[in-house]
Design an enzyme around this catalytic site. Sequence first.
Site, short mmCIF file in Angstrom:
data_model
loop_
_atom_site.label_atom_id
_atom_site.label_comp_id
_atom_site.label_asym_id
_atom_site.label_seq_id
_atom_site.Cartn_x
_atom_site.Cartn_y
_atom_site.Cartn_z
N PHE A 132 -49.88 65.14 -27.23
CA PHE A 132 -50.50 63.87 -27.57
C PHE A 132 -50.17 62.88 -26.47
N ILE A 166 -44.74 63.11 -22.01
CA ILE A 166 -45.52 63.77 -23.05
C ILE A 166 -44.83 65.07 -23.50
N CYS A 241 -51.77 57.81 -36.05
CA CYS A 241 -51.12 59.13 -35.89
C CYS A 241 -49.60 58.93 -35.79
N ALA A 245 -45.90 60.78 -37.50
CA ALA A 245 -44.72 61.31 -36.80
C ALA A 245 -43.48 60.46 -37.09
N GLY A 342 -12.36 64.43 -30.76
CA GLY A 342 -11.57 64.26 -29.53
C GLY A 342 -12.26 64.91 -28.34
N GLU A 366 -41.73 56.99 -30.28
CA GLU A 366 -42.38 56.62 -31.56
C GLU A 366 -42.11 55.15 -31.91
N THR A 368 -39.91 51.89 -29.92
CA THR A 368 -38.47 51.62 -29.72
C THR A 368 -37.95 50.82 -30.93
P1 TGC Z 1 -52.17 45.34 -32.87
O1 TGC Z 1 -53.13 44.27 -32.54
O2 TGC Z 1 -51.01 45.05 -33.75
O3 TGC Z 1 -52.97 46.58 -33.52
C1 TGC Z 1 -54.13 47.11 -32.91
C2 TGC Z 1 -54.91 47.79 -34.03
O4 TGC Z 1 -54.13 48.87 -34.54
C3 TGC Z 1 -53.82 48.66 -35.92
N1 TGC Z 1 -52.43 49.11 -36.11
C4 TGC Z 1 -52.12 50.20 -36.80
N2 TGC Z 1 -52.87 51.06 -37.48
C5 TGC Z 1 -52.25 52.08 -38.08
N3 TGC Z 1 -50.91 52.27 -38.00
C6 TGC Z 1 -50.12 51.42 -37.32
N4 TGC Z 1 -48.82 51.62 -37.24
C7 TGC Z 1 -50.72 50.32 -36.68
N5 TGC Z 1 -50.25 49.30 -35.91
C8 TGC Z 1 -51.31 48.56 -35.59
C9 TGC Z 1 -54.01 47.17 -36.15
O5 TGC Z 1 -54.31 46.90 -37.50
C10 TGC Z 1 -55.16 46.87 -35.22
O6 TGC Z 1 -56.34 47.32 -35.84
P2 TGC Z 1 -57.73 46.53 -35.63
O7 TGC Z 1 -58.72 47.29 -36.45
O8 TGC Z 1 -57.46 45.16 -36.13
O9 TGC Z 1 -58.01 46.58 -34.17
O10 TGC Z 1 -51.72 46.02 -31.51
P3 TGC Z 1 -50.74 45.53 -30.41
O11 TGC Z 1 -51.37 45.86 -29.09
O12 TGC Z 1 -50.33 44.09 -30.65
O13 TGC Z 1 -49.47 46.49 -30.58
C11 TGC Z 1 -48.65 46.48 -31.66
C12 TGC Z 1 -47.45 47.44 -31.44
C13 TGC Z 1 -46.51 46.91 -30.39
C14 TGC Z 1 -46.73 47.51 -32.79
C15 TGC Z 1 -47.97 48.83 -31.03
O14 TGC Z 1 -48.53 48.81 -29.78
C16 TGC Z 1 -46.89 49.88 -31.04
O15 TGC Z 1 -46.63 50.49 -32.07
N6 TGC Z 1 -46.22 50.17 -29.88
C17 TGC Z 1 -45.28 51.27 -29.76
C18 TGC Z 1 -45.96 52.41 -29.07
C19 TGC Z 1 -45.43 53.74 -29.52
O16 TGC Z 1 -44.82 53.89 -30.56
N7 TGC Z 1 -45.71 54.78 -28.76
C20 TGC Z 1 -45.37 56.11 -29.16
C21 TGC Z 1 -46.07 57.12 -28.29
S1 TGC Z 1 -46.11 58.75 -28.97
C22 TGC Z 1 -44.51 59.26 -28.93
O17 TGC Z 1 -43.62 58.58 -28.64
C23 TGC Z 1 -44.30 60.66 -29.32
S2 TGC Z 1 -42.66 61.19 -29.30
C24 TGC Z 1 -42.91 62.53 -30.25
C25 TGC Z 1 -41.82 63.48 -30.38
O18 TGC Z 1 -41.45 64.18 -29.42
O19 TGC Z 1 -41.36 63.61 -31.55
P1 FAD Z 2 -40.91 50.11 -22.27
O1 FAD Z 2 -42.11 49.82 -23.11
O2 FAD Z 2 -40.99 49.83 -20.81
O3 FAD Z 2 -39.67 49.32 -22.87
C1 FAD Z 2 -38.45 49.14 -22.14
C2 FAD Z 2 -37.52 48.27 -22.99
O4 FAD Z 2 -38.16 47.00 -23.19
C3 FAD Z 2 -37.29 48.83 -24.40
O5 FAD Z 2 -35.98 48.53 -24.81
C4 FAD Z 2 -38.28 48.08 -25.25
O6 FAD Z 2 -37.91 48.00 -26.61
C5 FAD Z 2 -38.22 46.72 -24.58
N1 FAD Z 2 -39.42 45.92 -24.84
C6 FAD Z 2 -40.71 46.24 -24.60
N2 FAD Z 2 -41.53 45.28 -25.01
C7 FAD Z 2 -40.74 44.30 -25.53
C8 FAD Z 2 -40.98 43.04 -26.14
N3 FAD Z 2 -42.23 42.60 -26.31
N4 FAD Z 2 -39.93 42.31 -26.55
C9 FAD Z 2 -38.65 42.77 -26.40
N5 FAD Z 2 -38.35 43.96 -25.84
C10 FAD Z 2 -39.38 44.72 -25.41
N6 FAD Z 2 -45.24 59.32 -25.56
C11 FAD Z 2 -46.41 59.93 -25.89
O7 FAD Z 2 -47.47 59.33 -25.82
N7 FAD Z 2 -46.42 61.24 -26.31
C12 FAD Z 2 -45.29 61.98 -26.40
O8 FAD Z 2 -45.33 63.16 -26.78
C13 FAD Z 2 -44.04 61.35 -26.05
N8 FAD Z 2 -42.89 62.08 -26.07
C14 FAD Z 2 -41.72 61.50 -25.63
C15 FAD Z 2 -40.57 62.29 -25.52
C16 FAD Z 2 -39.40 61.74 -25.02
C17 FAD Z 2 -38.18 62.60 -24.88
C18 FAD Z 2 -39.35 60.37 -24.68
C19 FAD Z 2 -38.08 59.76 -24.18
C20 FAD Z 2 -40.48 59.59 -24.77
C21 FAD Z 2 -41.68 60.15 -25.22
N9 FAD Z 2 -42.88 59.40 -25.27
C22 FAD Z 2 -44.07 60.00 -25.63
C23 FAD Z 2 -42.90 58.04 -24.75
C24 FAD Z 2 -42.34 56.99 -25.70
O9 FAD Z 2 -43.20 56.74 -26.77
C25 FAD Z 2 -42.09 55.72 -24.88
O10 FAD Z 2 -41.01 55.99 -24.02
C26 FAD Z 2 -41.80 54.52 -25.76
O11 FAD Z 2 -42.94 54.12 -26.47
C27 FAD Z 2 -41.25 53.32 -24.95
O12 FAD Z 2 -42.02 53.08 -23.83
P2 FAD Z 2 -41.34 52.91 -22.37
O13 FAD Z 2 -40.42 54.06 -22.17
O14 FAD Z 2 -42.44 52.70 -21.41
O15 FAD Z 2 -40.45 51.63 -22.51
#
Ligand code: TGC
Ligand code: FAD
Length: 387
Positions: A132, A166, A241, A245, A342, A366, A368
Amino acid sequence: MTMHPLDLFGIDALLDEQERDIQGTVRRLVDQRLRPRLPEWFESATLPREIARELGDLGLFGMHLHGYGCAGTNAVSYGLACLELEAGDSGLRSFVSVQGSLSMFSIYRYGSEEQKQEWLPRLATGEALGCFGLTEPDFGSNPAGMRTRARRDGSDWILDGTKMWITNGSTADVATVWAQTDDGIRGFLVPTNTTGFTANNVHGKLSMRASVTSELVLDGVRLPASAQLPEARGLGAPLSCLNEARFGIVFGALGAARDSLETAIEYAGTREVFDRPLAGYQLTQEKLADMTLELGKGMLLAIQLGRMKDRGEITPDQVSVGKLNNVREAIAIARECRTILGANGITLEYSPLRHANNLESVLTYEGTSEMHLLSIGRALTGHAAFR
Ligand code: TGC
Ligand code: FAD
């Protein structure tokens, strides 16, 4: 007589027979087949692809989805499976999270019937692997800024861009890739053997070593119109999605914490310091009691959220509460357990430091901890402080 930490909360009584059976089955798989090999996989930074078939045979991929060869369990059972996998290693849980909750869920929720038939049954058995791609080198917490672009060429799509961090990127057969289009963010299914797609593994990780993490490069990747996920429109699609997760992590992180605590209790019972067992000292007991409180409270929270998810009532902000709290407490528990061991605690022979190191990634991916704090802050105040 001693008690298991979770018995002090009567956790088992909150689960039905089927949930306890599923939990027991996954626990046995981890203990008998996987745990003995985990330290070696962590040290050599590998996770053999072959385990996918074993996990698929048990129905662990997309287990809370219905049809297409998926097990169709409830959310609590899925959470308990995540917990048992992460009691082995967060890398195992990540493997299952990404396959089931991100790759399969994105197809299940947003794909065409043809896409579902093509991919879901093979992903469910582990014959095929998925990944993803949302995060980019410069856009992690703020995926709305992504630069990966999909443009039309006749009826085809051409994708250009780079995804970063990823999970399963280089082992996957199909990547769900999110890209900007003239109409906003859209999702695409990219078979990883498509010309122009390459995956490069990240090396030198100090965390999540028993997991493949990759960069995806899309260089003029040409896809037919049918590769687009037809139901996915806007950033809300990939974020939905993530809810799936993140829910798995609410339970999963507690697995790493429970395994750390069990290890520390056992060690403290046999390790003698100043001529008597470490477990008999008040400072040790205070640590063990405090960690038990957080583990038990985390379980109660996880089960409460699981029941709400099963009733279709859970909101993304409630998932944020669970992910933030349980990962934060799990890493604190794993680190505290390490102190009880230890010097032995710094080796691969014992799990707590391996868990703590893995949980550094879980704290970051998923969403921070800071992102989840801000989501909760927004829910409480109505003010979005992300920007
Ligand atoms: P924002 O304006 O708040 O939202 C945009 C649109 O998305 C909707 N929405 C959601 N819908 C479903 N579930 C959620 N959790 C949602 N959060 C927001 C929202 O209603 C809106 O919809 P619409 O129809 O009005 O357009 O968006 P924003 O740009 O201000 O961002 C909000 C924020 C910071 C919370 C969001 O960008 C975010 O969650 N950032 C964190 C990114 C993240 O978690 N990345 C993870 C990547 S995948 C990964 O890490 C896999 S690791 C997997 C593994 O190995 O286990
Ligand atoms: P950044 O967004 O650059 O953040 C850096 C620091 O700044 C963090 O402490 C953050 O909390 C802080 N910060 C950011 N914005 C703000 C704010 N507005 N105010 C205050 N503090 C802020 N992604 C995928 O899409 N698919 C995957 O399968 C996937 N797998 C992963 C597996 C591993 C092992 C790891 C480590 C990461 C993976 N990720 C994946 C990526 C992961 O989702 C991102 O690393 C995460 O969303 C944070 O993004 P970044 O690393 O760019 O940190």
